[in-house]
Design a protein around this motif. Structure first.
Motif, PDB file in Angstrom:
ATOM      1  N   TYR A 251       0.831  -1.207   0.000  1.00 14.13           N
ATOM      2  CA  TYR A 251       0.000   0.000   0.000  1.00 14.13           C
ATOM      3  C   TYR A 251       0.861   1.249   0.000  1.00 14.13           C
ATOM      4  O   TYR A 251       1.898   1.298   0.659  1.00 14.13           O
ATOM      5  CB  TYR A 251      -0.844   0.099   1.280  1.00 14.13           C
ATOM      6  N   ILE A 252       0.370   2.248  -0.720  1.00 11.39           N
ATOM      7  CA  ILE A 252       0.792   3.619  -0.437  1.00 11.39           C
ATOM      8  C   ILE A 252      -0.419   4.227   0.233  1.00 11.39           C
ATOM      9  O   ILE A 252      -1.482   4.342  -0.375  1.00 11.39           O
ATOM     10  CB  ILE A 252       1.177   4.384  -1.721  1.00 11.39           C
ATOM     11  N   PHE A 253      -0.275   4.525   1.504  1.00  5.21           N
ATOM     12  CA  PHE A 253      -1.424   4.926   2.301  1.00  5.21           C
ATOM     13  C   PHE A 253      -1.304   6.421   2.589  1.00  5.21           C
ATOM     14  O   PHE A 253      -0.430   6.860   3.327  1.00  5.21           O
ATOM     15  CB  PHE A 253      -1.438   4.120   3.602  1.00  5.21           C
ATOM     16  N   ILE A 254      -2.212   7.188   1.965  1.00  4.21           N
ATOM     17  CA  ILE A 254      -2.155   8.648   2.080  1.00  4.21           C
ATOM     18  C   ILE A 254      -3.048   9.128   3.213  1.00  4.21           C
ATOM     19  O   ILE A 254      -4.176   8.649   3.359  1.00  4.21           O
ATOM     20  CB  ILE A 254      -2.604   9.287   0.741  1.00  4.21           C
ATOM     21  N   ALA A 255      -2.546  10.039   4.022  1.00  5.23           N
ATOM     22  CA  ALA A 255      -3.372  10.596   5.102  1.00  5.23           C
ATOM     23  C   ALA A 255      -2.896  12.008   5.398  1.00  5.23           C
ATOM     24  O   ALA A 255      -1.760  12.362   5.105  1.00  5.23           O
ATOM     25  CB  ALA A 255      -3.267   9.741   6.353  1.00  5.23           C
ATOM     26  N   HIS A 256      -3.786  12.823   5.971  1.00  3.63           N
ATOM     27  CA  HIS A 256      -3.353  14.180   6.290  1.00  3.63           C
ATOM     28  C   HIS A 256      -2.907  14.308   7.731  1.00  3.63           C
ATOM     29  O   HIS A 256      -2.456  15.348   8.151  1.00  3.63           O
ATOM     30  CB  HIS A 256      -4.406  15.225   5.929  1.00  3.63           C
ATOM     31  N   ASP A 257      -3.064  13.253   8.514  1.00  3.23           N
ATOM     32  CA  ASP A 257      -2.441  13.350   9.825  1.00  3.23           C
ATOM     33  C   ASP A 257      -1.787  12.039  10.228  1.00  3.23           C
ATOM     34  O   ASP A 257      -2.014  10.998   9.643  1.00  3.23           O
ATOM     35  CB  ASP A 257      -3.398  13.918  10.877  1.00  3.23           C
TER      36      ASP A 257
END
Ligand SMILES: Nc1ncnc2c1ncn2[C@@H]1O[C@H](COP(=O)(O)OP(=O)(O)O)[C@@H](O)[C@H]1O
Ligand SMILES: Nc1ncnc2c1ncn2[C@@H]1O[C@H](COP(=O)(O)OP(=O)(O)O)[C@@H](O)[C@H]1O
Ligand code: SF4
Ligand code: SF4
Ligand SMILES: [Mg+2]
Ligand SMILES: [Mg+2]
Lengths: 373, 342
Positions: A251-257
Motif C-alpha cells: 500500500y501507499i497509504f495517504i493521510a493528512h495526519d
C-alpha cells in the motif's frame, strides 16, 4: 485451466479468516500466482525517482502560462513488496497528485516509476502499453460516497473492472463478486443493493472490494478513512491490514495526519509543499522525528489522554501551507519553522540519509533535539 | 434510582433535562434526541461526543430553537440562566420564530458549524458579514460596526486584517474561514458558544490553531463552550465535562478525567479503545466496536447499544435509566452500573 479455476472458486468461498495463512487464492493467471507466491517480501515493487508534477497557471485571453503550481516537486521513494508506505502532510502538499501520477490518471511532468520484477518505467509507457499494468495498481478514494455510482448495484460496481478487463464472466464472475464481498466483510445478499443503502464504512468496503477485483499488487489508498467515524476507521484499518497479509499487497497509504498511518505503515514519508522532508521507518519517525515539520505534525495530534495532553509541550504552527505557485525561498518550511536560521532562508536543504533508512531534508537536523510522542 | 440532582459548585448557565426532539418522517417518528439531560456551568467547556447520527447536532440546534422542520422539541426543559435575570428562561417553551429567541441567538448563545462556507454568504465581504452581525444585535452606526469587524479579525488572529476585511469567503483558507466564523459568533460576547465539529474539516495543524484560539478567547471573555465532536483527542484537549451520546441518548457523562480514566459505559470504553493513540499502535490490530450505530427507526429493544455490546446480559432487553454514581460526579446508562437492578 477451467478445472483449476473451478477449484480455486471453491477455495474462494471460504470465509476470509480461514484464508489468512494460505497462499493467495486470488489467481486467475496461474503463472502470476506462482510468481506472486515465490516473491519474498523484501523485493522492490516500485521505485519512484524524482517525480514532478507542475500544473501551468494560465492567464488572459491567450491563456498564456504565467507560472506553475509545483504540486509535486521532485519526490523519490520506493515501496517493497508487502510493505505499506504512509504518505503524510497537510492538505495541498501534493499527496493526491502524486498518487494520481503513479496511476497514470494524470501525466507526470517528469520522473520515473520503475515497477515490478520487469523493472518497467511506467512513466514512459504509451496508453496501450500501460494497459496490463493498470490492473496491478489500484486506487481507493477518500469519499466512498462520491466514488461509487449511485445507479449501479454493488454487484455491478464490484464486477465492473472484471467485465471491462474481461477477466471473468457468467457464473465465475458472480462467484468472484461474492468472494470479494465476503473478503471485505460484506454479505452476498448485499449484491443487489445500491450504494445509498450502506453506511460510510460499508461503502468504503465496497470500494475496497472493487479495488481488489483485478488482484492488484499495489493499492494507492487516498485518505480511505478520513471521512469515517473513529470506531469505523478502526474496522477499515484492520481490514486493510488483514487483506495485505492475505493477498501480499503493498500500500501507499495517504493521510493528512499522523495518527491514522502509524497503525498501518511500515515506513512513513512526510511531505511538505510538494517535497518529501522526512522518510523513515514508522517507529523511529514517531519516537524521534528528525525534521521540525514532522515534530510539529506529531505535536498537533491531540492525544485522547487529558493528563498527557496537559503535560505535553504544544508546538503550534502559525499560518497556512504557503501557495505552491509561490513557495518561500530556501527551505520551504522556514516561515513556519521555530528553528529557522538565515541559512534556511537562503538554501534549500537536500534530502539526505542521516542514519540507515532515515532520510531528512533539514540543515540543522544533526543539532536539533526534537520531541516525539 | 439514585438522585437526578447533581451537587454543583459552579454557577449554572444551562440545565437541560429530559430533552426530546423528534422528526416525523414517512416511515415513522425519528427520536433524534431522546431524554437528554446535562448541564453547562458558566465559563465551562462541555464536550459532547459520539458517532455520527447519535444526536449531537440536533441537541445543539435544539438549544437555540433551530431544529430544521419538520423536527420539533417534543418534551423536556432547557433552562437558561440569563445575565441579570432572576428566574431561568425555559428555551424549550420559546417559539422558534419569536423575537425573544432572535435576541438570544448570537447575543447570548452563538453557534458555529463544521463547514463555514455553508454559513458564510459568498457574495458579501467578510467585513460586511461581521459588521451585519454586530449591527443586528447592537445599536451602532455602520462605521463603528465596520471598525468592530476589523477589531474582531485582529482578535481571532487573521493576518493583514485591514485587507482581509474586504475579501470574500472563497478567498480565505478553511482555517481562516473558521476564524471568521468565530469572530462573527463572538462579536457580541455571548455567554455560551455552541461549536459543532468546528475543526473536523481542518488539518490537524490548523485544528490546533483554531482550538488554541477558542481557549484563548474563552479565557479572555469567559464564555462557556459546548463542544460537539467525534474526536476524543479534541475532547481531552479542551473539555472540563464530557457527555457521551449514543442513538439519541446520553449514555454517560462526567468530568473529563473520569470519562478517560474510569469510563463506565461499554460504549465509552469501546470508543476509547478504538482510537489510534499516537506512538502506541505501530503495526498493531486496533480494537474496534463491531457493527454500526442502529438506524433511528430500527432501534433494538432495551439498551440501544445491545447488539454491539460485549457485556450484554438478559437485563439489557429493558432500557436502563441514566443513573448518577454514588459520588455524584458521573452518570451512566447501563445495567452493569444500576444499583436498583437486582
Ligand atoms: N488539476 C489541478 N490544477 C491546478 N492545480 C492543482 C490541480 N490539482 C491539484 N492542484 C494543486 O496542487 C496542490 C496539491 O494538491 P493535492 O495533490 O490535492 O494535495 P493533497 O492531496 O496533499 O491535499 C494544491 O495546491 C492544489 O491546489
Ligand atoms: N431533517 C431530518 N429528518 C429526519 N431525521 C433527521 C433529520 N435531521 C437529523 N435526523 C436524524 O436525527 C439523528 C441525529 O442526527 P444528528 O444530531 O445530526 O447526529 P450527529 O450530529 O450526532 O451526527 C440521526 O439519526 C438523523 O438521521
Ligand atoms: S532547514 Fe531550517 S527552516 Fe527548514 S526545517 Fe530545518 S531548521 Fe527549519
Ligand atoms: S445495558 Fe447491557 S447492553 Fe447496554 S451497555 Fe450496559 S451491559 Fe451493554
Ligand atoms: Mg488529497
Ligand atoms: Mg453532527
Amino acid at each position: 485451466m477451467l478445472a483449476s479455476r473451478r477449484f480455486s472458486n471453491i477455495n474462494r468461498k471460504l470465509p476470509s479468516t480461514l484464508q489468512i495463512s494460505q497462499k493467495p487464492v486470488f489467481d486467475n493467471g496461474e503463472n502470476r500466482a506462482e510468481t506472486l507466491y515465490l516473491k519474498n517480501k523484501n523485493m522492490k515493487l516500485l521505485q519512484v525517482n524524482d517525480l514532478r508534477k507542475y500544473f501551468p497557471i494560465q492567464k488572459g485571453i491567450f491563456q498564456r502560462t504565467v507560472g506553475y503550481v509545483k504540486a509535486v516537486d521532485g519526490i523519490s521513494f520506493d515501496v517493497q513488496r508487502g510493505e505499506t508506505l504512509g504518505l503524510v502532510g497537510e492538505s495541498g502538499c501534493g499527496k493526491t497528485t502524486a498518487g494520481r501520477c503513479l496511476l497514470r490518471l494524470i501525466p507526470a511532468t517528469s520522473g520515473s516509476f520503475i515497477f515490478g520484477e520487469e523493472q518497467v518505467d511506467l512513466a514512459k509507457l504509451t496508453h496501450r502499453e500501460m494497459q496490463p499494468f493498470r490492473k496491478r495498481i489500484q486506487m481507493i478514494f477518500q469519499d466512498p460516497h462520491a466514488s461509487l455510482n449511485p445507479r449501479m448495484t454493488v454487484a455491478d460496481i464490484v464486477g465492473e473492472p472484471m467485465r471491462v478487463n474481461r477477466t471473468e464472466k457468467g457464473t465465475a464472475l458472480q462467484d468472484r463478486i461474492v468472494e470479494l464481498l465476503e473478503s471485505v466483510g460484506l454479505r452476498s445478499q448485499d449484491m443487489r443493493r445500491y450504494p445509498h443503502a450502506f453506511s460510510g464504512g460499508q461503502r468504503q468496503r465496497i470500494g475496497i472490494a472493487r479495488a481488489l477485483a483485478l488482484q492488484p499488487e499495489l493499492i494507492v489508498a487516498d485518505e480511505p478513512v478520513s471521512a469515517l467515524d473513529v470506531s469505523v476507521q478502526a474496522q477499515i484499518l484492520n481490514l486493510l491490514a488483514e487483506l495485505r497479509e492475505q493477498f501480499n499487497l503493498s500500500y501507499i497509504f495517504i493521510a493528512h495526519d499522523l495518527s491514522v498511518v502509524e497503525h498501518i505503515s511500515d515506513r512513513v514519508a512526510v511531505m511538505y509543499l510538494g517535497k518529501i522532508v522526512e522518510i523513515s521507518d514508522a517507529e523511529t519517525l514517531y519516537q524521534s522525528p528528525q525534521h521540525p515539520y514532522t515534530e510539529a505534525l506529531i505535536s498537533a495530534v491531540p492525544l485522547p489522554d487529558p493528563n498527557a495532553q496537559r503535560k505535553r509541550e504544544h508546538i503550534r504552527l502559525e499560518g497556512d501551507v504557503p501557495d505552491p505557485s509561490q513557495p518561500p525561498t530556501g527551505c520551504y518550511f522556514h516561515p513556519r519553522c521555530r528553528y529557522a536560521t538565515d541559512l534556511c532562508k537562503q538554501e534549500t536543504p537536500k534530502l539526505r540519509e542521516v542514519t540507515p533508512g532515515v532520510q531528512v531534508a533539514c540543515h540543522h537536523s544533526d543539532t536539533l533535539e526534537l520531541q516525539g510522542v | 434510582m439514585a438522585s437526578t440532582q447533581e451537587t454543583s459548585y459552579q454557577e449554572p448557565l444551562l440545565e437541560i433535562s429530559g430533552l426530546k426532539t423528534v422528526f416525523p418522517t414517512d416511515d415513522g417518528i425519528v427520536n433524534a434526541v431522546n431524554d437528554v439531560s446535562f448541564s453547562i456551568a458558566r465559563g465551562q467547556t462541555v464536550g459532547v461526543v459520539g458517532e455520527s447520527g447519535c444526536g449531537k447536532s440536533i441537541t445543539g440546534l435544539s438549544l437555540l430553537q433551530l431544529v430544521p422542520s419538520p423536527g420539533r422539541i417534543e418534551a423536556g426543559e432547557i433552562l437558561f440562566y440569563r445575565n441579570g435575570g432572576d428566574e431561568p428562561l425555559d428555551i424549550a417553551q420559546v417559539q422558534p420564530k419569536s423575537e425573544l429567541i432572535r435576541q438570544i441567538r448570537g447575543n447570548e448563545i452563538a453557534i458555529i458549524f463544521q463547514e463555514p462556507m455553508t454559513s458564510l454568504n459568498p457574495v458579501y465581504t467578510v467585513g460586511d458579514q461581521i459588521a451585519e452581525a454586530v449591527a443586528l444585535h447592537q445599536q451602532v452606526d455602520k462605521k463603528t460596526a465596520h471598525e468592530r469587524a476589523i477589531e474582531m479579525l485582529v482578535r481571532v488572529g487573521i493576518p493583514a486584517p485591514t485587507q482581509r476585511v474586504d475579501e470574500y469567503p472563497h478567498q480565505l483558507s478553511g482555517g481562516m474561514r473558521q476564524r471568521v466564523m468565530i469572530a462573527m459568533a463572538l462579536c457580541c460576547s455571548p455567554t455560551l458558544l455552541i461549536a459543532d465539529e468546528p475543526t473536523t474539516a481542518l488539518d490537524v495543524t490548523i485544528q490546533a490553531q483554531v482550538l488554541g484560539l477558542m481557549q484563548e478567547l474563552q479565557a479572555e471573555m469567559g464564555m462557556a463552550i459546548m463542544l460537539i465532536t467525534h474526536d476524543l483527542g479534541v475532547i481531552a484537549d479542551l473539555a472540563d465535562e464530557v457527555v457521551v451520546m449514543y442513538a439519541g441518548r446520553v449514555v454517560e457523562r462526567g468530568r473529563v478525567d473520569d470519562i478517560f480514566y474510569n469510563p463506565l459505559h461499554p460504549y465509552t470504553q469501546g470508543l476509547l479503545r478504538s482510537i489510534p493513540v499516537l506512538g502506541r499502535t505501530v503495526q498493531k490490530t486496533l480494537p474496534s466496536i463491531p457493527g454500526t450505530v442502529p438506524h433511528p427507526l430500527a432501534l433494538p429493544t432495551g439498551c440501544s447499544f445491545q447488539p454491539r455490546c460485549p457485556e450484554r446480559m438478559p437485563e439489557c432487553e429493558q432500557m436502563p435509566e441514566l443513573e448518577i454514581t454514588s459520588d455524584g460526579t458521573q452518570a451512566v446508562r447501563c445495567w452493569l452500573h444500576a444499583d436498583s437492578a437486582t
